[in-house]
Design an enzyme around this catalytic site. Structure first.
Site, PDB file in Angstrom:
ATOM      1  N   HIS A   1      47.131  33.865  34.073  1.00  0.00           N
ATOM      2  CA  HIS A   1      48.196  33.719  33.122  1.00  0.00           C
ATOM      3  C   HIS A   1      47.570  33.812  31.626  1.00  0.00           C
ATOM      4  O   HIS A   1      46.563  33.541  31.537  1.00  0.00           O
ATOM      5  CB  HIS A   1      48.506  32.184  33.221  1.00  0.00           C
ATOM      6  CG  HIS A   1      49.876  31.687  32.881  1.00  0.00           C
ATOM      7  ND1 HIS A   1      49.971  31.424  31.569  1.00  0.00           N
ATOM      8  CD2 HIS A   1      51.032  31.810  33.088  1.00  0.00           C
ATOM      9  CE1 HIS A   1      51.479  31.155  31.398  1.00  0.00           C
ATOM     10  NE2 HIS A   1      51.825  31.384  32.337  1.00  0.00           N
TER      11      HIS A   1
ATOM     12  N   ASP B   1      54.278  31.604  40.320  1.00  0.00           N
ATOM     13  CA  ASP B   1      55.116  32.723  41.108  1.00  0.00           C
ATOM     14  C   ASP B   1      54.461  32.848  42.492  1.00  0.00           C
ATOM     15  O   ASP B   1      55.108  33.737  43.139  1.00  0.00           O
ATOM     16  CB  ASP B   1      55.265  33.959  40.454  1.00  0.00           C
ATOM     17  CG  ASP B   1      56.143  33.818  39.224  1.00  0.00           C
ATOM     18  OD1 ASP B   1      57.185  33.240  39.380  1.00  0.00           O
ATOM     19  OD2 ASP B   1      56.131  34.650  38.170  1.00  0.00           O
TER      20      ASP B   1
HETATM   21  N1  CMC Z   1      44.710  40.591  39.020  1.00  0.00           N
HETATM   22  C1  CMC Z   1      43.461  41.059  38.868  1.00  0.00           C
HETATM   23  N2  CMC Z   1      43.063  40.974  37.447  1.00  0.00           N
HETATM   24  C2  CMC Z   1      43.536  40.503  36.697  1.00  0.00           C
HETATM   25  C3  CMC Z   1      44.713  39.725  36.960  1.00  0.00           C
HETATM   26  C4  CMC Z   1      45.417  39.881  38.282  1.00  0.00           C
HETATM   27  N3  CMC Z   1      46.306  39.126  38.679  1.00  0.00           N
HETATM   28  N4  CMC Z   1      45.140  38.853  35.878  1.00  0.00           N
HETATM   29  C5  CMC Z   1      44.209  39.438  34.952  1.00  0.00           C
HETATM   30  N5  CMC Z   1      43.295  40.033  35.399  1.00  0.00           N
HETATM   31  C6  CMC Z   1      41.914  40.450  34.593  1.00  0.00           C
HETATM   32  C7  CMC Z   1      42.046  41.808  33.664  1.00  0.00           C
HETATM   33  O1  CMC Z   1      41.926  43.002  34.495  1.00  0.00           O
HETATM   34  C8  CMC Z   1      41.303  41.268  32.720  1.00  0.00           C
HETATM   35  O2  CMC Z   1      39.847  41.654  33.084  1.00  0.00           O
HETATM   36  P1  CMC Z   1      38.905  42.464  32.163  1.00  0.00           P
HETATM   37  O3  CMC Z   1      38.329  41.416  31.334  1.00  0.00           O
HETATM   38  O4  CMC Z   1      37.642  42.859  32.931  1.00  0.00           O
HETATM   39  O5  CMC Z   1      39.467  43.390  31.497  1.00  0.00           O
HETATM   40  C9  CMC Z   1      41.259  39.681  32.514  1.00  0.00           C
HETATM   41  O6  CMC Z   1      41.606  39.423  33.756  1.00  0.00           O
HETATM   42  C10 CMC Z   1      42.329  39.341  31.562  1.00  0.00           C
HETATM   43  O7  CMC Z   1      43.300  39.807  31.887  1.00  0.00           O
HETATM   44  P2  CMC Z   1      44.513  40.253  30.596  1.00  0.00           P
HETATM   45  O8  CMC Z   1      45.718  41.294  31.170  1.00  0.00           O
HETATM   46  O9  CMC Z   1      43.646  40.392  29.200  1.00  0.00           O
HETATM   47  O10 CMC Z   1      45.356  38.798  30.567  1.00  0.00           O
HETATM   48  P3  CMC Z   1      46.674  38.534  29.991  1.00  0.00           P
HETATM   49  O11 CMC Z   1      46.725  37.360  29.432  1.00  0.00           O
HETATM   50  O12 CMC Z   1      47.090  39.571  29.039  1.00  0.00           O
HETATM   51  O13 CMC Z   1      47.802  38.615  31.265  1.00  0.00           O
HETATM   52  C11 CMC Z   1      48.990  38.318  32.830  1.00  0.00           C
HETATM   53  C12 CMC Z   1      48.355  37.416  31.803  1.00  0.00           C
HETATM   54  C13 CMC Z   1      49.864  36.979  33.534  1.00  0.00           C
HETATM   55  C14 CMC Z   1      49.978  39.426  32.484  1.00  0.00           C
HETATM   56  C15 CMC Z   1      48.075  38.610  34.007  1.00  0.00           C
HETATM   57  O14 CMC Z   1      47.237  37.759  34.429  1.00  0.00           O
HETATM   58  C16 CMC Z   1      48.764  39.439  35.202  1.00  0.00           C
HETATM   59  O15 CMC Z   1      49.289  40.676  35.195  1.00  0.00           O
HETATM   60  N6  CMC Z   1      49.256  38.677  36.311  1.00  0.00           N
HETATM   61  C17 CMC Z   1      49.907  39.214  37.549  1.00  0.00           C
HETATM   62  C18 CMC Z   1      51.314  39.182  36.986  1.00  0.00           C
HETATM   63  C19 CMC Z   1      51.838  37.736  37.285  1.00  0.00           C
HETATM   64  O16 CMC Z   1      51.566  37.119  38.172  1.00  0.00           O
HETATM   65  N7  CMC Z   1      52.701  37.485  36.464  1.00  0.00           N
HETATM   66  C20 CMC Z   1      53.333  35.937  36.306  1.00  0.00           C
HETATM   67  C21 CMC Z   1      52.886  35.111  35.040  1.00  0.00           C
HETATM   68  S1  CMC Z   1      53.255  33.287  35.290  1.00  0.00           S
HETATM   69  C22 CMC Z   1      54.877  33.435  35.314  1.00  0.00           C
HETATM   70  C23 CMC Z   1      55.786  33.846  33.963  1.00  0.00           C
HETATM   71  O17 CMC Z   1      55.545  33.250  32.935  1.00  0.00           O
HETATM   72  O18 CMC Z   1      56.377  34.783  33.833  1.00  0.00           O
END
Ligand code: CMC
Length: 431
Positions: A309, A366
Site C-alpha cells: 500500500h 482487498d
Molecule cells: N508485490 C510485489 N512487490 C511489490 C508489491 C506487490 N504487491 N507492491 C510493492 N512491491 C515492491 C515494488 O516492486 C517496489 O520494490 P523495489 O523497491 O525493489 O523497486 C517496492 O515494493 C515499493 O513499491 P512501489 O510500487 O514503489 O509502491 P507504491 O506505493 O507506488 O505502490 C501499490 C502501492 C498498492 C500500487 C502496490 O503495492 C501494488 O501494486 N500492490 C498490488 C495491488 C493492490 O493490492 N492494490 C490495492 C491497494 S489497497 C486498496 C486501494 O486503496 O485501492
C-alpha cells in the site's frame, strides 16, 4: 491548521534563501506551504505520484500508515466497523459527527427516498454489450445521470450539494445491481424501501420477480461491514480524481463517474478482482511458493495482488477486520472455500519472506474481500463495483468539503518539461 514555523531552503546556484511556512494539522506530519514557491523562486516542485504532496486540507479521514491507524472523523475503524451501520458512517463522513437516533432516521429516510433512477436509464443500459464489464457500465450510467440533474444543481448552494450527495449514495447501489442484472440477462429489480441499504443491494442483485427473496441477515450485516471498510480513505487516486474533476465546477455525477474510472484500475479498487483471479490461478497451497517467487522477480511484471500500500507500511487495519469477516461468513454459511487456504498460506509465506518484510508489504483491504464476496455469491467482475458503492460516500464527503475550503482553486499541476525547445516549422511539402 496552525502556522508557527518556517523551513528555509537555499538555492545553491545563487545562494538565495527562501523561508517557507510550516503548517501543522491536529495530528500527523506537518506540511510545507509551497503556494508562493513559484512566485518567489521561479521554480516548481516535482513529485510524480504525489508521494510527498498534500493536495488539500481535510478533516474527514486520518491514516497513520506506519502504525496501521485509520480514523474517520477521529473514530478508529475498529470501533466503527463492528458497531455501526454503513449509513451511520456515511452520515459521519458527510456531517462530521455520528448521528443520534433521530438524525439517523431522517438521514436513512432521505437516502431511501432517492434509490430509484429515471426509467430512461433502462435505455442507457440497453446500449451496452451484455458482456461489458460492470465498472464500464457504472462509469457510463453514473456519468449519464448528470444529464438528468444538470440545470437543477446550483453548486454554490450547500443544500443542493447535499441533495446531489444523497442521490449519489442512494442511486449508485441501484446502478451497480442493474449492471450485474443486465450482464446476466435478468430483469432489473427495483429498490425496496422497506429494506436497509446493504440488504436492498443484495435484493436488487439476487432477487428475481418470479420468486420471493428473503435477505440472509448474516450476509446483509457482513456486506454492511464491508461497505464501512471501504467508505473512505483520504486522498487516494479516485478521491483525488473526484476532487480534481470537481475543482472545475463539474457536475457531481460526472465527478463520481471520474472517481469510478480511477477506482477501476488494478493498482486501486480493481485489486480485489485481481486477487481472486490470482488465487484461482494459484489453485492450491502447495503452489504458493512459485507465485511468491514470481512476485519477487524484477524481470517479471507480476505483483502479489492484495499486498502493499502506498500509505500503510504496517498491517492495513481494514485487512484485519476483513479477514475476521471472511472467517465469520464462511463459518456461518458452512462454506469450505479452498481459496481461503491458498490465501492464508500466501499471507503466511509472504509475511515471513525477506523481500516483503524489507519493503513493508502487508495484506491490504482487498486481500480477503474477494473471498467474502465470492461466499456471498457476488461474481468476481462485480467486486470493484461493490467497492465503488461504498466509496461513493467518501467521494461525496470529500467533494462537499472541497467547496467549503476557502483555499480551494481549480486543480492545475505544473510539469518538468523535457520536450524539444522551440523549433523552426517546415510546411508539409518541404518535409
Ligand atoms: N508485490 C510485489 N512487490 C511489490 C508489491 C506487490 N504487491 N507492491 C510493492 N512491491 C515492491 C515494488 O516492486 C517496489 O520494490 P523495489 O523497491 O525493489 O523497486 C517496492 O515494493 C515499493 O513499491 P512501489 O510500487 O514503489 O509502491 P507504491 O506505493 O507506488 O505502490 C501499490 C502501492 C498498492 C500500487 C502496490 O503495492 C501494488 O501494486 N500492490 C498490488 C495491488 C493492490 O493490492 N492494490 C490495492 C491497494 S489497497 C486498496 C486501494 O486503496 O485501492
Amino acid at each position: 491548521m496552525t502556522k508557527n514555523n518556517t523551513v528555509t531552503i537555499t538555492d545553491n546556484r545563487t545562494g538565495a534563501t527562501y523561508d517557507l511556512p510550516i503548517l501543522d494539522g491536529t495530528v500527523g506530519p506537518s506540511v510545507v506551504d509551497i503556494r508562493k514557491f513559484y512566485a518567489e523562486t521561479g521554480m516548481f516542485t516535482y513529485d510524480p505520484g504525489y508521494t510527498s504532496t498534500g493536495s488539500c486540507e481535510s478533516a474527514i479521514t486520518y491514516i497513520d500508515g506506519d502504525q496501521g491507524i485509520l480514523l474517520h472523523r477521529g473514530y478508529p475503524i475498529q470501533d466503527l466497523a463492528p458497531n455501526c451501520r454503513f449509513l451511520e458512517v456515511a452520515y459521519l463522513l458527510l456531517n462530521g459527527d455520528l448521528p443520534n437516533k433521530a438524525e439517523f432516521d431522517t438521514f436513512e429516510q432521505a437516502i431511501t427516498m432517492h434509490t430509484m433512477v429515471n426509467e430512461q436509464i433502462h435505455k442507457f443500459l440497453e446500449g451496452f454489450r451484455r458482456d461489458s464489464h460492470p465498472m464500464a457500465v457504472m462509469c457510463g450510467v453514473v456519468g449519464g445521470l448528470a444529464g438528468f440533474y444538470h440545470d437543477q444543481t446550483d453548486l454554490s448552494d450547500p443544500h443542493h450539494r447535499m441533495i446531489a450527495s444523497h442521490r449519489l449514495i442512494a442511486k449508485v447501489p441501484t446502478i451497480a445491481a442493474w449492471a450485474y442484472k443486465y450482464s446476466m440477462g435478468q430483469p432489473l429489480m427495483y429498490p425496496r424501501n422497506n429494506l436497509r441499504y446493504a440488504a436492498d443491494l443484495l435484493q436488487m442483485m439476487f432477487a428475481v420477480p418470479c420468486e420471493d427473496y428473503v435477505v440472509n441477515p448474516v450476509l446483509a450485516r457482513a456486506l454492511d461491514r464491508i461497505l464501512i471498510l471501504h467508505a473512505d480513505h483520504e486522498q487516494n487516486a479516485s478521491t483525488s480524481t473526484v476532487r480534481l474533476t470537481g475543482s472545475s465546477g463539474a457536475n457531481p455525477f460526472a465527478c463520481i463517474a471520474a472517481g469510478i474510472a480511477s477506482l477501476w484500475g488494478p493498482a486501486h479498487g480493481g485489486a480485489n478482482e485481481a486477487v481472486l483471479n490470482m488465487l484461482e490461478e494459484i489453485g492450491t497451497p502447495d503452489r504458493v511458493n512459485e507465485c511468491v517467487k514470481r512476485a519477487k522477480d524484477k524481470d517479471d511484471p507480476f505483483r502479489l495482488m492484495g499486498f502493499g500500500h502506498r500509505v500503510y507500511k504496517n498491517y492495513d487495519p481494514r485487512a484485519k477486520i476483513m479477514a475476521q469477516t471472511c472467517h465469520e461468513v464462511l463459518e456461518e454459511l458452512d462454506i469450505k472455500d479452498p481459496l481461503l487456504d491458498v490465501a492464508m498460506e500466501l499471507e503466511r509465506i509472504a509475511l515471513e519472506d525477506e523481500y516483503f518484510v524489507e519493503r513493508q508489504l502487508y495484506p491490504n483491504v482487498d486481500f480477503y474481500s474477494g473471498i467474502v464476496f465470492r461466499a456471498m455469491g457476488i461474481p468476481t467482475s462485480m467486486f470493484t463495483g461493490m467497492f465503488a458503492v461504498a466509496r461513493t460516500t467518501g467521494w461525496v464527503a470529500q467533494w462537499n468539503e472541497m467547496f467549503v475550503d476557502p483555499a480551494q482553486k481549480i486543480g492545475r499541476p505544473r510539469q518538468l518539461y523535457t520536450g524539444p525547445t522551440q523549433r523552426q516549422f517546415v510546411p508539409l511539402d518541404d518535409r
